[in-house]
Design an enzyme around this catalytic site. Sequence first.
Site, short mmCIF file in Angstrom:
data_model
loop_
_atom_site.label_atom_id
_atom_site.label_comp_id
_atom_site.label_asym_id
_atom_site.label_seq_id
_atom_site.Cartn_x
_atom_site.Cartn_y
_atom_site.Cartn_z
N TYR A 77 -71.90 -32.82 -16.41
CA TYR A 77 -72.61 -32.77 -17.68
C TYR A 77 -71.83 -33.46 -18.78
CZ TYR A 77 -69.57 -29.06 -19.52
OH TYR A 77 -68.50 -28.35 -19.97
N CYS A 78 -72.54 -33.75 -19.86
CA CYS A 78 -71.94 -34.33 -21.06
C CYS A 78 -72.67 -33.72 -22.26
CB CYS A 78 -72.05 -35.86 -21.05
SG CYS A 78 -73.74 -36.48 -21.11
N ARG A 79 -72.73 -34.44 -23.34
CA ARG A 79 -73.38 -33.93 -24.54
C ARG A 79 -74.90 -33.87 -24.37
NH1 ARG A 79 -75.49 -36.16 -29.23
NH2 ARG A 79 -75.34 -34.81 -31.04
N GLY A 81 -76.67 -35.73 -21.54
CA GLY A 81 -77.12 -36.08 -20.19
C GLY A 81 -77.01 -37.55 -19.87
N ILE A 106 -75.07 -30.49 -22.66
CA ILE A 106 -74.68 -29.23 -23.31
C ILE A 106 -75.50 -28.98 -24.58
CG2 ILE A 106 -72.76 -30.05 -24.72
CD1 ILE A 106 -71.23 -27.50 -23.55
#
Length: 114
Positions: A77-79, A81, A106
């Site tokens: 995951y990241c901020r 997607g 997230i």
Amino acid sequence: MIFYTFTYKILSVMNISQNDWWEKAQADASAMIIDVRTPEEFNAGYIPGAINVNIFEQEDFLNFVESLDKDKNYYVYCRSGARSGNACGIMNDMGIENAFNLTGGILDWQGPTQ
């Protein structure tokens, strides 16, 4: 520094909803949760159990992916997607077929954080 480019693999990235992503990660004893954001973003809050490997540090990221067991499952995951989708594409290109991208990152995460 060379930036990794994508051709066709990004289309095969497994984007999954947060409920499925979290349930699969929790049910898999050998799963690894990977946060590909910057260390500053990670330190502001992360999903429990995640390790931080900044995708913008390309050489480090590629070396990290190279060291992974290709038979395990990876929950990325990241901020939002996007970076994690790219990370999953790179992982696919490098022989890891079980890299699951958290849809919405997230920002949309409703589960626990630390």
